[in-house]
Design an enzyme around this catalytic site. Structure first.
Site, short mmCIF file in Angstrom:
data_model
loop_
_atom_site.label_atom_id
_atom_site.label_comp_id
_atom_site.label_asym_id
_atom_site.label_seq_id
_atom_site.Cartn_x
_atom_site.Cartn_y
_atom_site.Cartn_z
N CYS A 110 0.85 -1.18 0.00
CA CYS A 110 0.00 0.00 0.00
C CYS A 110 0.89 1.24 0.00
O CYS A 110 1.87 1.29 0.74
CB CYS A 110 -0.89 -0.02 1.24
SG CYS A 110 -1.99 1.39 1.35
N HIS A 152 -9.08 -4.03 -1.89
CA HIS A 152 -8.09 -3.24 -1.14
C HIS A 152 -8.50 -1.76 -1.12
O HIS A 152 -8.50 -1.12 -0.06
CB HIS A 152 -6.71 -3.41 -1.79
CG HIS A 152 -5.61 -2.59 -1.18
ND1 HIS A 152 -4.51 -3.16 -0.55
CD2 HIS A 152 -5.43 -1.25 -1.10
CE1 HIS A 152 -3.72 -2.18 -0.12
NE2 HIS A 152 -4.25 -1.02 -0.44
N GLU A 153 -8.86 -1.25 -2.30
CA GLU A 153 -9.21 0.18 -2.39
C GLU A 153 -10.54 0.46 -1.70
O GLU A 153 -10.70 1.50 -1.05
CB GLU A 153 -9.27 0.64 -3.86
CG GLU A 153 -7.97 0.45 -4.65
CD GLU A 153 -6.73 1.01 -3.97
OE1 GLU A 153 -6.85 1.96 -3.19
OE2 GLU A 153 -5.64 0.47 -4.22
N HIS A 156 -10.12 1.12 1.85
CA HIS A 156 -9.68 2.48 2.19
C HIS A 156 -10.87 3.40 2.42
O HIS A 156 -10.80 4.30 3.25
CB HIS A 156 -8.81 3.06 1.07
CG HIS A 156 -7.37 2.65 1.13
ND1 HIS A 156 -6.57 2.86 2.25
CD2 HIS A 156 -6.56 2.04 0.23
CE1 HIS A 156 -5.36 2.41 2.02
NE2 HIS A 156 -5.32 1.89 0.80
ZN ZN Z 1 -3.68 0.97 -0.08
#
Ligand code: ZN
Length: 187
Positions: A110, A152-153, A156
């Site tokens: 990341c 993953h995004e 966030h």
């Molecule tokens: Zn990330």
């Protein structure tokens, strides 16, 4: 007819919030006005930033913006030599509609957690819905590495980072060690 003076688009590489910055722990807010004049510029800047940093994805909170927006920009690069090639895509107000039962583990990194890799389980197949940068609703089935980037995004936007998803701290590695062990094994 007066010709439009084409203004050269300036794409700015943005500064990335690092782990410990509170914005990475906040839930991002829906993008209300897709047609806001700044949004296209922000998307261009996010794309410039993810490319300049050899990333494959970047989410708005990583550049200190509390919006439900991220970029997927999968292509082979130094950090992800095996990534499939696709053009950068803006994902606005994403929804995870459904997912496969099975998950697979893969090494993630990341831009907000420099120098680290973690072995993260993610759903292998996901069905998603989002608005694209032209304001159209898109539905897609994503698999494998691209499904991993999406998850993953998406995390966030929920205030999560990949460190929250590893099953054990033994599934963490420094980037240097990862390059030595994983990349060299493949060659
Ligand atoms: Zn990330």
């Amino acid at each position: 007819m007066k010709k439009n003076n084409k203004v050269k688009k300036i794409m700015e590489v943005l500064q990335i919030a690092q782990l410990g910055n509170n914005i990475l722990r906040c839930q991002a807010k829906p993008v209300i006005n897709i047609w806001h004049e700044n949004l296209q510029q922000i998307i261009d800047n996010l794309i410039a930033t993810v490319i300049a940093t050899n990333g494959v994805g970047i989410a708005a909170p990583q550049v200190l913006m509390n919006d439900r927006l991220f970029i997927i920009a999968s292509r082979p690069n130094l950090r992800y030599p095996q990534a499939p090639k696709m053009g950068p895509k803006a994902i606005i107000n994403p929804r995870l509609i459904s997912h496969s039962e099975d998950r697979e583990k893969g090494w993630e990194a990341c831009l907000s957690v420099p120098g680290m890799r973690g072995l993260v389980p993610r759903y292998r197949v996901i069905n998603v819905e989002y608005t694209n940068r032209e304001g159209k609703l898109e539905k897609q089935e994503l698999t494998g590495f691209v499904a991993r980037i999406f998850q993953h995004e998406y995390d966030h936007l929920e205030g999560l980072v990949f460190l929250d998803r590893v099953e054990s701290t033994r599934d963490l590695m420094t980037e240097d060690e990862y390059q030595k062990q994983i990349i060299q094994l493949r060659n």
